[in-house]
Enzyme design. Structure first.
Site, PDB file in Angstrom:
ATOM      1  N   THR A   1       0.823  -1.098  -0.001  1.00 47.98           N
ATOM      2  CA  THR A   1       0.033   0.074   0.034  1.00 47.98           C
ATOM      3  C   THR A   1       0.823   1.340   0.029  1.00 47.98           C
ATOM      4  O   THR A   1       1.870   1.392   0.894  1.00 47.98           O
ATOM      5  CB  THR A   1      -0.987  -0.030   1.328  1.00 47.98           C
ATOM      6  OG1 THR A   1      -1.627  -1.154   1.332  1.00 47.98           O
ATOM      7  CG2 THR A   1      -1.903   0.921   1.306  1.00 47.98           C
ATOM      8  N   GLU A   2       0.491   2.238  -0.935  1.00 44.76           N
ATOM      9  CA  GLU A   2       1.302   3.546  -1.003  1.00 44.76           C
ATOM     10  C   GLU A   2       2.867   3.118  -1.138  1.00 44.76           C
ATOM     11  O   GLU A   2       3.466   4.171  -0.638  1.00 44.76           O
ATOM     12  CB  GLU A   2       1.040   4.416  -0.007  1.00 44.76           C
ATOM     13  CG  GLU A   2      -0.472   4.663   0.381  1.00 44.76           C
ATOM     14  CD  GLU A   2      -1.269   5.183  -0.806  1.00 44.76           C
ATOM     15  OE1 GLU A   2      -0.561   5.920  -1.327  1.00 44.76           O
ATOM     16  OE2 GLU A   2      -2.470   5.167  -0.996  1.00 44.76           O
ATOM     17  N   LEU A   3       3.166   2.149  -1.583  1.00 43.60           N
ATOM     18  CA  LEU A   3       4.564   1.915  -1.559  1.00 43.60           C
ATOM     19  C   LEU A   3       5.236   1.986  -0.310  1.00 43.60           C
ATOM     20  O   LEU A   3       6.640   2.306  -0.361  1.00 43.60           O
ATOM     21  CB  LEU A   3       5.383   2.637  -2.737  1.00 43.60           C
ATOM     22  CG  LEU A   3       4.962   2.573  -4.259  1.00 43.60           C
ATOM     23  CD1 LEU A   3       5.722   3.190  -5.251  1.00 43.60           C
ATOM     24  CD2 LEU A   3       4.644   1.085  -4.649  1.00 43.60           C
TER      25      LEU A   3
ATOM     26  N   TRP B   1       5.465   6.484  -1.180  1.00 38.33           N
ATOM     27  CA  TRP B   1       5.673   7.453  -2.189  1.00 38.33           C
ATOM     28  C   TRP B   1       4.751   8.530  -2.232  1.00 38.33           C
ATOM     29  O   TRP B   1       4.552   9.285  -3.129  1.00 38.33           O
ATOM     30  CB  TRP B   1       5.260   6.465  -3.578  1.00 38.33           C
ATOM     31  CG  TRP B   1       3.612   6.364  -3.963  1.00 38.33           C
ATOM     32  CD1 TRP B   1       2.457   6.540  -2.946  1.00 38.33           C
ATOM     33  CD2 TRP B   1       3.047   5.758  -4.840  1.00 38.33           C
ATOM     34  NE1 TRP B   1       1.419   6.224  -3.533  1.00 38.33           N
ATOM     35  CE2 TRP B   1       1.714   5.495  -4.953  1.00 38.33           C
ATOM     36  CE3 TRP B   1       3.783   5.219  -6.185  1.00 38.33           C
ATOM     37  CZ2 TRP B   1       0.912   5.192  -5.733  1.00 38.33           C
ATOM     38  CZ3 TRP B   1       2.764   4.624  -7.106  1.00 38.33           C
ATOM     39  CH2 TRP B   1       1.339   4.481  -6.858  1.00 38.33           C
TER      40      TRP B   1
END
Lengths: 425, 430
Positions: A143-145, A298
């Site tokens: 999730t979300e890098l 990210w």
């Protein structure tokens, strides 16, 4: 050699309905709004973009390739509200030029709070992709890098992944470039692919910005930048939200035309090609070890977790949520467990972010709330009701018995046996 | 730049936002070096008349000699004997007059020689006109470039002085008759407001909410109406805060602070309180202020069966206001119509989280607040319960709100006003 590696993140949360402390309805989700947004994004982005990608794959006869990570919570909504999007994803899967990645089914932050839950959600997502698209994901994106060394170790230990994806943040790479394959610190077999954020953001964020010195961005200009990687890198990892096409960047900005012409311009250079993440890690040797002791993501300029866990409300809400894990799972109530999991979707915490609230900005995208405070109040009221529901259940049965009720934990077992089978092969 | 300012009450006897705003703005203009003749009405028999700095009235002279306030270098005060007070209604004005006459008779009872020497004849509207006449007389001996009048009671004076001197007029709209009276508008007041705004060279509204009322209800051209937000006086007394937060109290306090009038929505506050008490018990609702709905509010609390949970303090001022803020866990302003709303800023300055109605000017400038529609009693109650039940909510609101409120400085409001004066001068061809 420069391989262009596209990966598109495709996600919509299951938004919550307005829920006051006086409510005691057990339906927490705003079906009408979710349907409306899902159909809107399908029409503006998913359908036209899928059609475009499919056309490009056909046009270039297998030389154009992309990867997707479509979250489980979105797959459920597409099934209910826009099944035609699922059929176009299926058509893409059948071309053999499209790779589907793994992530947590609920697009959650579970890695940070419960490894058990994390594994269950990853396995659930893998299963769902297998069922829908007939392929088994080999590359994981969190999730979300969100990433660190521990995540890499955990993913490697799951035994079913070849690589993990993260942000090519300056502070972890230093002088090194994101245009190579790396090995995460502490891992042997697993590979790390890092986002080239400069080139990715040129498309995802700056494309329509008239104040940008490079505006307007054309396909040949962009291809020229990619060509410059030739000789000092193997892969250009362009990772972005799929909603870039038609939603973040509207159709009239020319984003679809840009994408339509991009493969031609990229392939004009004989050393360039397109590869999926799995192909990239199979083709190129790792160029060294990347050490990420602290969590990165990210998001925003900080590339940290402050967008989800930056204030007292966010941290309170998420702690209270995971504190219920035992009770919820102990209930054996499938709807209760599912509700609890849908509340884990990271967007719910993102809406509580006060970081740029006063400025009014990117955090507002499809945010159903007027303020982060409203979102926290709503979430906590729902959590209060969820808590009441698990209190009503009889005391928890021993863990082993419960697992048979909770489909996710069954999934863990199944998958580990699958993983063994893969290893044996 | 010299300003002839027709203003209102000054500390320590401030009865509401109008006085606070006049004071804050004047102080900041003074710091900028703007010369001000500050004209204000003072009732001779007012119990506040002991205020040494301002007045040394004599009965025979309706216009008093100039007074300087020590810390304000560029401001000269001129008082006009008049019973006008902010927030007066025709009824309350009449009561006030009768009160002061009887007081006068009491103190000078035997001789009775002062009675009748005051020209308090007639109603409030007549008095507003009389005030205008006196203002012209006063202005004749003053040098200034621009006239600045605050709220309707001073508009006739502003207009009269502008006509007599040819100087440009700026009227400052702190509230309109629609805010105060809903749709039951007093036609005479409306007419005076309208006349003042039309006669003015520039109109200053305290929010976009007010600006839109000025444009749509008074027919004023948008080019002429500027928004200047109010500021807040920083308290900056953190010692007091530390000292007081250590007080252990087993009850949470939810505060209503303002005039108890239709405009401020006291009934919505009480109905929300009733709902809150269904969910939370250890909470007390404090209504600080007075007003024409005060008795009705007391009755209503009793009717709702929450009388023991609601405390009425009456009108508070000065240190008492700070004290009540220090005790409060939450401030609620369910105003039906609030042109600006300075009290919520003071709450934030005192580290008290706020719930404000979306129908308020302050809601345009503060993001770190809980916002509600004043009529949505369920949602007001929902948010009150949330603040009481989920401590991180108050923590986050406090830390961001206290920071945000610091951005609203009187000095910025004063700079905007100074710019508007310049424009009015140019526009008037002076």
């Amino acid at each position: 050699m420069a391989s262009v590696c596209f990966y598109f993140q495709v996600h919509q949360p299951t938004r919550l309905r307005h829920y006051t402390v006086f409510d005691n309805n057990i339906n927490y989700f705003d079906d009408r709004k979710n349907a409306e947004i899902c159909r809107k994004v399908a029409n503006k982005c998913y359908l036209p973009a899928n059609r475009l990608i499919l056309d490009l794959i056909r046009k270039y006869d297998g030389r154009f390739k992309v990867a997707y990570s479509v979250t489980g919570v979105l797959l459920e909504q597409l099934e209910a509200y826009s099944p035609e999007v699922l059929s176009t994803f299926d058509a893409l899967a059948r071309t053999g030029c499209v790779e589907f990645l793994a992530e947590t089914y609920y697009h959650s932050l579970s890695f940070l709070y419960s490894r058990n839950e994390f594994a269950a959600q990853v396995n659930k997502q893998v299963q769902r992709i297998q069922e829908l698209f007939g392929q088994t994901p080999r590359v994981f994106r969190n999730t979300e890098l969100i990433y660190n060394n521990d995540l890499a170790s955990m993913i490697e230990s799951m035994g079913c992944f070849d690589a993990v994806i993260s942000e090519g943040a300056d502070h972890i790479l230093g002088y090194r470039s994101p245009n190579f394959v790396y090995t995460p610190k502490g891992c042997n077999r697993l590979r790390l692919l890092l986002k080239n954020y400069a080139l990715s953001d040129d498309i995802a964020f700056r494309f329509s910005n008239r104040g940008w010195t490079q505006w307007p961005l054309t396909a040949d200009k962009f291809a020229h930048w990619v060509n410059r990687v030739n000789g000092n890198g193997f892969t250009v990892n362009l990772f972005m939200d799929y909603e870039t096409f038609g939603e973040h960047q509207w159709k009239d900005t020319g984003i679809f035309d840009f994408m339509y012409h991009l493969p031609e311009e990229i392939l004009r250079h004989p050393d360039n090609n397109f590869k999926t993440p799995s192909e990239v890690v199979k083709t190129y040797q790792p160029m060294g070890v990347v050490d990420v002791p602290h969590l990165i993501s990210w998001a925003d300029t900080e590339r940290d977790l402050s967008a989800w866990l930056g204030n007292a409300m966010q941290s309170n809400a998420i702690h209270e949520l995971y504190r219920l894990e035992k009770k919820i799972k102990g209930s054996g109530d499938a709807k209760l467990i599912n509700d609890w999991r849908k509340l884990q979707t990271s967007d719910h915490f993102y809406y509580m972010c006060t970081k740029y609230f006063a400025d009014g900005d990117v955090h507002k995208y499809f945010n159903p709330y007027d303020s982060p405070y409203d979102s926290y109040i709503n979430f906590m009221n729902i959590l209060g009701n969820l808590h009441l529901r698990c209190v009503k259940h009889p005391p928890a049965a021993p863990f082993g018995q419960v697992a048979q009720n909770a489909e996710s934990l069954t999934a863990v077992r199944q998958d580990s046996s699958q993983a063994d089978a893969v290893a044996a092969n | 730049m010299k300003v002839f300012m027709l203003g209102w009450e000054f500390p320590p006897f401030i009865s509401g936002g109008l006085g606070t705003a006049c004071y804050g703005l004047t102080k900041a203009l003074d710091q900028m070096g703007v010369q001000i003749t500050f004209v204000l009405p003072t009732a001779v028999q007012s119990k506040y008349a002991t205020h040494v700095k301002l007045v040394s009235p004599t009965m025979q002279q309706p216009i008093n000699t100039p007074v300087k306030v020590h810390q304000l270098k560029n401001v000269v005060f001129r008082t006009i004997n008049s019973p006008l007070q902010p927030y007066s209604t025709a009824d309350s004005y009449q009561r006030k007059i009768e009160e002061s006459i009887s007081k006068m008779q009491a103190s000078h009872g035997k001789t009775g020689k002062f009675v009748g020497t005051l020209d308090y004849s007639g109603d409030m509207y007549t008095e507003v006109q009389r005030y205008a006449d006196l203002a012209i007389r006063l202005a004749a001996n003053e040098q200034f470039d621009v006239i600045h009048a605050h709220d309707w009671m001073t508009y006739p004076a502003g207009v009269a002085v502008a006509r007599a001197t040819g100087k440009p007029l700026v009227v400052h709209v702190h509230s309109t008759e629609f805010d105060r009276s809903g749709e039951h508008v007093n036609q005479m007041i409306y007419d005076i407001e309208r006349m003042g705004m039309h006669a003015a060279d520039r109109v200053i509204a305290v929010s976009y909410l007010t600006r839109s009322i000025v444009i749509s209800r008074y027919g004023i051209s948008g080019d002429k109406v500027e928004v200047v937000y109010n500021g807040v006086e920083r308290n900056g007394n953190s010692n007091l805060l530390v000292g007081n937060t250590t007080i252990k109290k087993d009850e949470k306090i939810v505060l209503f602070l303002g005039r108890i009038t239709m405009q401020k929505g006291p009934d919505y506050f009480l109905r929300a309180a009733k709902k809150v008490l269904e969910k939370v018990d250890n909470v007390r609702f404090v209504m600080a202020g007075s007003g024409d709905l005060m008795h009705r509010a007391v009755e209503m609390a009793a009717e709702l069966g929450i009388g023991s949970k609601v405390l009425f303090t009456g009108f508070l001022r000065g240190e008492d206001v700070n004290k009540i803020f220090k005790m409060a866990d939450l401030y609620v302003m369910p105003s039906v119509s609030e042109p600006f709303g300075i009290a919520p800023l003071e709450a934030l300055d005192n580290d008290v989280p706020i719930i404000i109605s979306k129908q308020s000017g302050v809601s345009e400038v503060i993001t770190h607040a809980l916002k509600v529609d004043f009529w949505d009693v369920d949602e007001i109650a929902n948010k009150i319960v949330a603040v009481l039940k989920y401590p991180p909510l108050g923590v986050t609101l406090r830390s961001h709100g206290n920071y945000e409120v610091r951005k609203l400085r009187w000095i910025d409001s004063a700079a905007r006003c100074a710019k508007i004066y310049e424009e009015a001068l140019v526009g008037a061809g002076v």
